[in-house]
Design a protein around this motif. Structure first.
Motif, short mmCIF file in Angstrom:
data_model
loop_
_atom_site.label_atom_id
_atom_site.label_comp_id
_atom_site.label_asym_id
_atom_site.label_seq_id
_atom_site.Cartn_x
_atom_site.Cartn_y
_atom_site.Cartn_z
N TYR A 162 0.84 -1.31 0.06
CA TYR A 162 0.19 0.09 0.05
C TYR A 162 0.75 1.01 0.14
O TYR A 162 1.75 1.31 0.72
CB TYR A 162 -0.88 0.01 1.39
CG TYR A 162 -1.70 1.10 1.23
CD1 TYR A 162 -2.94 1.28 0.48
CD2 TYR A 162 -1.42 2.23 2.06
CE1 TYR A 162 -3.89 2.24 0.64
CE2 TYR A 162 -2.22 3.58 2.09
CZ TYR A 162 -3.50 3.35 1.49
OH TYR A 162 -4.21 4.53 1.44
N SER A 163 0.36 2.10 -0.94
CA SER A 163 1.30 3.50 -0.72
C SER A 163 0.54 4.44 -1.78
O SER A 163 -0.04 4.19 -2.80
CB SER A 163 2.67 3.05 -1.75
OG SER A 163 3.34 4.66 -1.81
N GLU A 164 0.15 5.52 -1.07
CA GLU A 164 -0.38 6.57 -1.69
C GLU A 164 0.16 7.19 -2.97
O GLU A 164 -0.30 7.60 -3.91
CB GLU A 164 -1.12 7.61 -0.75
CG GLU A 164 -2.06 7.24 0.22
CD GLU A 164 -2.62 7.99 1.12
OE1 GLU A 164 -2.23 9.17 1.24
OE2 GLU A 164 -3.47 7.94 1.92
N SER A 165 1.58 7.18 -2.67
CA SER A 165 2.62 8.04 -3.54
C SER A 165 2.78 7.09 -4.75
O SER A 165 3.21 7.46 -5.93
CB SER A 165 3.95 8.22 -2.87
OG SER A 165 3.45 9.11 -1.88
N PRO A 225 0.96 4.10 -6.37
CA PRO A 225 -0.14 3.10 -6.55
C PRO A 225 0.14 1.67 -7.25
O PRO A 225 -0.32 0.91 -6.98
CB PRO A 225 -1.36 3.78 -7.02
CG PRO A 225 -0.62 5.20 -7.77
CD PRO A 225 0.56 5.65 -6.97
N LYS A 279 0.75 -1.86 -5.62
CA LYS A 279 -0.28 -2.62 -5.33
C LYS A 279 -0.32 -3.77 -6.26
O LYS A 279 -0.83 -4.90 -5.78
CB LYS A 279 -1.72 -1.84 -5.43
CG LYS A 279 -2.75 -2.53 -5.06
CD LYS A 279 -4.34 -1.96 -5.21
CE LYS A 279 -5.32 -2.95 -4.63
NZ LYS A 279 -6.43 -2.22 -4.75
#
Length: 185
Positions: A118-121, A123, A126
């Motif tokens: 998981y990483s917002e920076s 994606p 995933k």
């Protein structure tokens, strides 16, 4: 002169023999209290020996039990077990304090089915099942952090392998993470 010493020696020998002969002829009886004292001392020594023997057996039994418990717990707790909530990000921190971090040049994190990075920076992480990390020089951090996301309820095993510069495995960690449904909603 030599004959004088010889005669004194013979005389002393004769006196000693006579004294021993008289001692053998005497009916020597110990004090009536001596027998009870000797028997009491023998009983006391026997009871002390039995008490010490008992404590040795108890100590050996306790030591054996402690070793057994340590072996049993190490067999069943070989994996670190954590709890996380399904469909929520979970930060995993792999402790590296007991590792020789100067030998470590990289790590590989492998995820089972139903678990994603998981990483917002970033994606695109995933989609990956494993992630290779490399670093130059010695690692200055005592932990290796990463974030995962569980999609299904159940226990999943995340594997982390640490490598040296030649890509030989230096250490491995298996983290058991139990993903639970969120309660109360």
């Amino acid at each position: 002169m030599s004959q004088g010493k010889h005669s004194q020696h013979d005389e002393a020998k004769l006196i000693t023999q006579q004294a021993l002969h008289q001692a053998r002829q005497m009916d020597l009886q110990p004090s009536p209290y001596m027998r009870t004292r000797i028997l009491a001392e023998l009983r006391d020594r026997k009871s002390r020996k039995q008490a010490v023997s008992l404590w040795k057996r108890v100590a050996a039994g306790c030591f054996t039990m402690a070793v057994g418990v340590l072996i049993w717990t190490s067999m069943f707790t070989g994996k670190a077990s954590f709890e996380a909530i399904v469909n929520q990000p979970y930060v995993v921190r792999v402790e590296m304090t007991e590792l020789q971090t100067e030998l470590i040049a990289g790590a590989e994190i492998s995820l089972p089915d139903g678990v994603t990075f998981y990483s917002e920076s970033y994606p695109e992480l995933k989609e990956k099942r494993s992630l290779d990390l490399a670093w130059n020089g010695s690692l200055n951090r005592p932990v290796l952090p990463f974030v995962i996301h569980g999609e299904h309820k159940g226990t999943k095993e995340v594997k982390v392998k640490f490598f040296d510069r030649e890509r030989n495995i230096v250490a491995e960690r298996a983290l058991g993470i139990e993903f639970l449904e969120k309660s109360g909603s």
